[in-house]
Design a protein around this motif. Sequence first.
Motif, PDB file in Angstrom:
ATOM      1  N   ARG A 150       0.882  -1.174   0.000  1.00 14.88           N
ATOM      2  CA  ARG A 150       0.000   0.000   0.000  1.00 14.88           C
ATOM      3  C   ARG A 150       0.906   1.207   0.000  1.00 14.88           C
ATOM      4  O   ARG A 150       1.901   1.228   0.733  1.00 14.88           O
ATOM      5  N   ALA A 151       0.595   2.214  -0.802  1.00 14.68           N
ATOM      6  CA  ALA A 151       1.557   3.309  -0.933  1.00 14.68           C
ATOM      7  C   ALA A 151       0.915   4.680  -0.965  1.00 14.68           C
ATOM      8  O   ALA A 151      -0.151   4.873  -1.553  1.00 14.68           O
ATOM      9  N   ALA A 152       1.594   5.615  -0.297  1.00 17.59           N
ATOM     10  CA  ALA A 152       1.334   7.036  -0.532  1.00 17.59           C
ATOM     11  C   ALA A 152       2.173   7.325  -1.767  1.00 17.59           C
ATOM     12  O   ALA A 152       3.372   7.551  -1.678  1.00 17.59           O
ATOM     13  N   GLY A 153       1.527   7.196  -2.927  1.00 14.50           N
ATOM     14  CA  GLY A 153       2.283   6.971  -4.147  1.00 14.50           C
ATOM     15  C   GLY A 153       2.802   8.176  -4.888  1.00 14.50           C
ATOM     16  O   GLY A 153       3.907   8.149  -5.421  1.00 14.50           O
ATOM     17  N   ARG A 154       2.023   9.242  -4.938  1.00 13.56           N
ATOM     18  CA  ARG A 154       2.300  10.233  -5.965  1.00 13.56           C
ATOM     19  C   ARG A 154       3.152  11.415  -5.473  1.00 13.56           C
ATOM     20  O   ARG A 154       3.295  11.667  -4.292  1.00 13.56           O
ATOM     21  N   SER A 155       3.694  12.122  -6.433  1.00 10.71           N
ATOM     22  CA  SER A 155       4.349  13.428  -6.250  1.00 10.71           C
ATOM     23  C   SER A 155       5.730  13.383  -5.602  1.00 10.71           C
ATOM     24  O   SER A 155       6.307  14.416  -5.294  1.00 10.71           O
ATOM     25  N   GLY A 156       6.253  12.207  -5.331  1.00 12.03           N
ATOM     26  CA  GLY A 156       7.617  12.121  -4.805  1.00 12.03           C
ATOM     27  C   GLY A 156       7.742  12.335  -3.310  1.00 12.03           C
ATOM     28  O   GLY A 156       8.777  12.812  -2.830  1.00 12.03           O
ATOM     29  N   VAL A 157       6.709  11.933  -2.551  1.00 12.65           N
ATOM     30  CA  VAL A 157       6.805  12.101  -1.093  1.00 12.65           C
ATOM     31  C   VAL A 157       7.912  11.210  -0.507  1.00 12.65           C
ATOM     32  O   VAL A 157       8.499  11.536   0.533  1.00 12.65           O
ATOM     33  N   GLY A 158       8.217  10.108  -1.177  1.00 15.04           N
ATOM     34  CA  GLY A 158       9.285   9.214  -0.704  1.00 15.04           C
ATOM     35  C   GLY A 158      10.663   9.833  -0.858  1.00 15.04           C
ATOM     36  O   GLY A 158      11.576   9.547  -0.067  1.00 15.04           O
ATOM     37  N   ALA A 159      10.837  10.682  -1.881  1.00 17.79           N
ATOM     38  CA  ALA A 159      12.131  11.354  -2.047  1.00 17.79           C
ATOM     39  C   ALA A 159      12.340  12.370  -0.922  1.00 17.79           C
ATOM     40  O   ALA A 159      13.466  12.546  -0.430  1.00 17.79           O
ATOM     41  N   VAL A 160      11.256  13.021  -0.501  1.00 18.80           N
ATOM     42  CA  VAL A 160      11.363  13.972   0.621  1.00 18.80           C
ATOM     43  C   VAL A 160      11.790  13.205   1.878  1.00 18.80           C
ATOM     44  O   VAL A 160      12.689  13.637   2.613  1.00 18.80           O
ATOM     45  N   MET A 161      11.194  12.053   2.096  1.00 15.49           N
ATOM     46  CA  MET A 161      11.555  11.231   3.264  1.00 15.49           C
ATOM     47  C   MET A 161      13.023  10.803   3.159  1.00 15.49           C
ATOM     48  O   MET A 161      13.756  10.815   4.152  1.00 15.49           O
ATOM     49  N   GLY A 162      13.435  10.447   1.944  1.00 13.08           N
ATOM     50  CA  GLY A 162      14.832  10.060   1.729  1.00 13.08           C
ATOM     51  C   GLY A 162      15.785  11.206   1.994  1.00 13.08           C
ATOM     52  O   GLY A 162      16.862  11.014   2.573  1.00 13.08           O
ATOM     53  N   SER A 163      15.397  12.420   1.593  1.00 20.80           N
ATOM     54  CA  SER A 163      16.274  13.584   1.801  1.00 20.80           C
ATOM     55  C   SER A 163      16.452  13.862   3.291  1.00 20.80           C
ATOM     56  O   SER A 163      17.425  14.470   3.705  1.00 20.80           O
ATOM     57  N   LYS A 164      15.491  13.400   4.083  1.00 24.84           N
ATOM     58  CA  LYS A 164      15.588  13.605   5.538  1.00 24.84           C
ATOM     59  C   LYS A 164      16.321  12.455   6.220  1.00 24.84           C
ATOM     60  O   LYS A 164      16.460  12.422   7.430  1.00 24.84           O
ATOM     61  N   LYS A 165      16.732  11.476   5.414  1.00 23.80           N
ATOM     62  CA  LYS A 165      17.412  10.266   5.911  1.00 23.80           C
ATOM     63  C   LYS A 165      16.556   9.502   6.929  1.00 23.80           C
ATOM     64  O   LYS A 165      17.047   8.891   7.881  1.00 23.80           O
ATOM     65  N   LEU A 166      15.248   9.586   6.715  1.00 25.74           N
ATOM     66  CA  LEU A 166      14.324   8.828   7.553  1.00 25.74           C
ATOM     67  C   LEU A 166      13.917   7.579   6.778  1.00 25.74           C
ATOM     68  O   LEU A 166      13.213   7.659   5.783  1.00 25.74           O
ATOM     69  N   LYS A 167      14.378   6.430   7.204  1.00 30.94           N
ATOM     70  CA  LYS A 167      14.145   5.191   6.456  1.00 30.94           C
ATOM     71  C   LYS A 167      12.738   4.660   6.680  1.00 30.94           C
ATOM     72  O   LYS A 167      12.094   4.177   5.745  1.00 30.94           O
ATOM     73  N   ALA A 168      12.279   4.707   7.916  1.00 27.60           N
ATOM     74  CA  ALA A 168      10.997   4.047   8.204  1.00 27.60           C
ATOM     75  C   ALA A 168      10.353   4.618   9.454  1.00 27.60           C
ATOM     76  O   ALA A 168      11.002   5.268  10.278  1.00 27.60           O
ATOM     77  N   ILE A 169       9.063   4.350   9.554  1.00 27.82           N
ATOM     78  CA  ILE A 169       8.326   4.641  10.783  1.00 27.82           C
ATOM     79  C   ILE A 169       7.665   3.329  11.180  1.00 27.82           C
ATOM     80  O   ILE A 169       6.949   2.724  10.379  1.00 27.82           O
ATOM     81  N   ALA A 170       7.960   2.872  12.384  1.00 25.86           N
ATOM     82  CA  ALA A 170       7.401   1.599  12.859  1.00 25.86           C
ATOM     83  C   ALA A 170       6.509   1.897  14.054  1.00 25.86           C
ATOM     84  O   ALA A 170       6.965   2.476  15.043  1.00 25.86           O
ATOM     85  N   VAL A 171       5.240   1.540  13.950  1.00 32.18           N
ATOM     86  CA  VAL A 171       4.277   1.941  14.974  1.00 32.18           C
ATOM     87  C   VAL A 171       3.566   0.755  15.602  1.00 32.18           C
ATOM     88  O   VAL A 171       3.167  -0.185  14.911  1.00 32.18           O
ATOM     89  N   ARG A 172       3.383   0.847  16.896  1.00 31.13           N
ATOM     90  CA  ARG A 172       2.479  -0.067  17.599  1.00 31.13           C
ATOM     91  C   ARG A 172       1.553   0.815  18.425  1.00 31.13           C
ATOM     92  O   ARG A 172       2.007   1.626  19.246  1.00 31.13           O
ATOM     93  N   GLY A 173       0.259   0.687  18.194  1.00 33.84           N
ATOM     94  CA  GLY A 173      -0.701   1.539  18.901  1.00 33.84           C
ATOM     95  C   GLY A 173      -1.789   0.736  19.560  1.00 33.84           C
ATOM     96  O   GLY A 173      -2.513  -0.005  18.901  1.00 33.84           O
ATOM     97  N   THR A 174      -1.886   0.861  20.877  1.00 35.86           N
ATOM     98  CA  THR A 174      -2.921   0.110  21.608  1.00 35.86           C
ATOM     99  C   THR A 174      -3.709   1.029  22.537  1.00 35.86           C
ATOM    100  O   THR A 174      -4.347   0.572  23.477  1.00 35.86           O
ATOM    101  N   ARG A 175      -3.617   2.343  22.266  1.00 39.07           N
ATOM    102  CA  ARG A 175      -4.294   3.244  23.199  1.00 39.07           C
ATOM    103  C   ARG A 175      -5.795   3.358  22.932  1.00 39.07           C
ATOM    104  O   ARG A 175      -6.528   3.954  23.703  1.00 39.07           O
ATOM    105  N   GLY A 176      -6.234   2.841  21.809  1.00 36.55           N
ATOM    106  CA  GLY A 176      -7.667   2.855  21.504  1.00 36.55           C
ATOM    107  C   GLY A 176      -8.175   4.219  21.114  1.00 36.55           C
ATOM    108  O   GLY A 176      -7.422   5.195  21.039  1.00 36.55           O
ATOM    109  N   LEU A 177      -9.470   4.262  20.861  1.00 29.75           N
ATOM    110  CA  LEU A 177     -10.111   5.490  20.406  1.00 29.75           C
ATOM    111  C   LEU A 177     -11.367   5.690  21.221  1.00 29.75           C
ATOM    112  O   LEU A 177     -12.052   4.734  21.553  1.00 29.75           O
TER     113      LEU A 177
END
Lengths: 83, 603
Positions: B179-206
């Motif tokens: 699944r991808a946030a695909g368009r406009s080169g948002v991944g290149a912006v993330m790459g320019s920030k040297k941020l490889k990944a975001i890993a989340v675990r969320g159990t706080r509920g809503l």
Amino acid sequence: MKVCIKLLGELRQYLPECGKFNQCKLNIPTGSTLQKILSQLKVPDDQDFIVLLNGDLMQKQEYASIIPGSGDEIIIFSPIKGG
Amino acid sequence: MSWQRLILRVNLTTQNCHVEPLNMEWAQQYLGQRGLGSKYLLEEMNPAADALSAENKLIFATGPLTGTMASTGGRYSVITKGALTGAIACSNSGGKFGAELKLAGYDLLIIEGQSSRPVYLSIENEKVELCDASHLWGKTVWDTEVLLSAVDPQLKIASIGPAGENLCRFACVVNDRHRAAGRSGVGAVMGSKKLKAIAVRGTRGLHCNDNSHACNEIFQSINIRLTKRQGYRRNGTLAMMDITNSFGSLPTRNNQQVQFERASEINVEAMQTRNRNGHTNLVTNAACFACTIGCGRICKIDPAHFSIKDKTQYHGASGGLEYETAYALGAACGVADIDAATYAGFLCNEYGMDPISLGGTIAAAMEMYETGILSDTDTAGIKLEFGSAEALCEITELTAKGKGFGQQIAMGSKLLTKKYGCPELSMSVKGQEFAAYDGRSMQGMGLAYATSNRGACHLRADPYGHDFKSTGTGGKAEVVKTSQDEVAFIDSTGLCLFTGGSGWSISDYCELVNTVCEGVWNEQRVFETGERIWNLERQFNLQAGLSKKDDTLPGRILEEPAKSGVGRGLVNKLGEMLPEYYRLRGWDQDGRPLQETLKRLGL
Ligand code: SF4
């Protein structure tokens, strides 16, 4: 005479039994209007659909007056959004 | 209520993470996701800054319905200044990541600055940490997910692949493998920030509202309305291929034609029929978080196919062709090989590239090659001919890895064609490649492409029904303007746009938002909120230096008549529609919002 019917996308489910995947050759009395042919298919009345006759876009108000010829291709689909 | 009312702010320059309250006044004006993320972006950064500089911000935004049991309520958007376009970018994704981020307690994640070394962001509810990612840098999205999941299999991960690291202009952010946030080169912006990944675990509920039992009952009663139309589940979005091909709006060979004579080899029937090896491309369908539609395709490449016969890692099933992918890696390049297109699509997911821009750029390069602008020396021997499945696979591999002529493809079609002195061969708007509709038989789609704030896009307006009924220009400006506002609102809820094509109407969205948000959300407010968001995005673009001259289409669409289909003989009559569109928007003749428009919308 026979016309070729193609029901695209989700309309495929209304294909007459003689059909394969999304198309069939339908036997109709010579002189049948487009309206008459469409009414033979089981597409529900509230379903919005578009009709192409031999690649030309048909307007709803023409359905009752247009008489397809033998071997003509009638494509029917309902508009969806892409992705 | 279903805003968590918290923002997680991460400064990569100082490596500092902190939590702050969500501006609830803005939430009432912009709702969430696309709208609220764009508001924060415009307030916090100079739109004229370079997209790949530390000044650019990268915002992961959920909506008030993200993480709820409303059908499709798992969407999030990545909002930033686009590396491909220099315009505001907002790329929407499904899967499970967005809901997990929301359940960890955050409406928005704002990333700023630039790290000096590769890092990844680990979020476990309130425990937030920037971690060293030197072992992940250079790894694909799929390997990154495997390595991070080894720490905790429950993690939901969004990451960039080598394409994002190499600053490929159309790199995307991928989550949940495909699944991808695909368009406009948002991944290149993330790459320019040297941020490889975001890993989340969320159990706080809503906390949906004061009566969660009643809330779930409302969701159930509205979700059931989506069972009316089953098309997306049965056929996926690929069903569109036969429709546009019959109609004459399937862009083929870089928009030189509008019908692809071999479309039947890459359509739904081809995906579902056994080939001579007894193999079907389609394995099953798939759904994102809480989705009851399930439009996703899980597919398998024929193991005997040339692209993978020596690569067993691709013998399993993975995210398959959507309509846009099949167009871009099929018809746009004249390729009628469903396995080759599926393989190129797998690589897009694995290495983190937008298949639409990749296919659009390869198509431009193929036309350059066939007209002699590119030589074998330029392509290092690759015969970039339309229809060549081998060339498609090879150039996709090179682009994914940032090697050889792939480095040129990674610039996107606008910069590539400019470099070789043929900008007219880029089928793009604001630098972003066309989606799978030709603007000559579909006049409204042409106007939608020209005016889309993120560059050419099929998901920023909904002129489909109107366009399939009429090839004239009458009424198009109104349809495009109104649907742009509606879509901007839906994109801000946390829900998927395909709910609109599956049975939901404005009143359903109002009921859902009213269930979880304070205030009264009625039809009038839906359109007013959408219009506010649209004008805010426009302001970002104007401040970034874009203007009326960027609200246009390539000469091919404006001057070369379509050769076949319902629109044969037609060009797009943008000049007739654009002044009317500006007038309806309350903008001046140069496309600038009038003072009274800004005042009316509280901008
Ligand atoms: S309709 Fe498709 S894209 Fe939308 S949420 Fe469901 S599976 Fe995901």
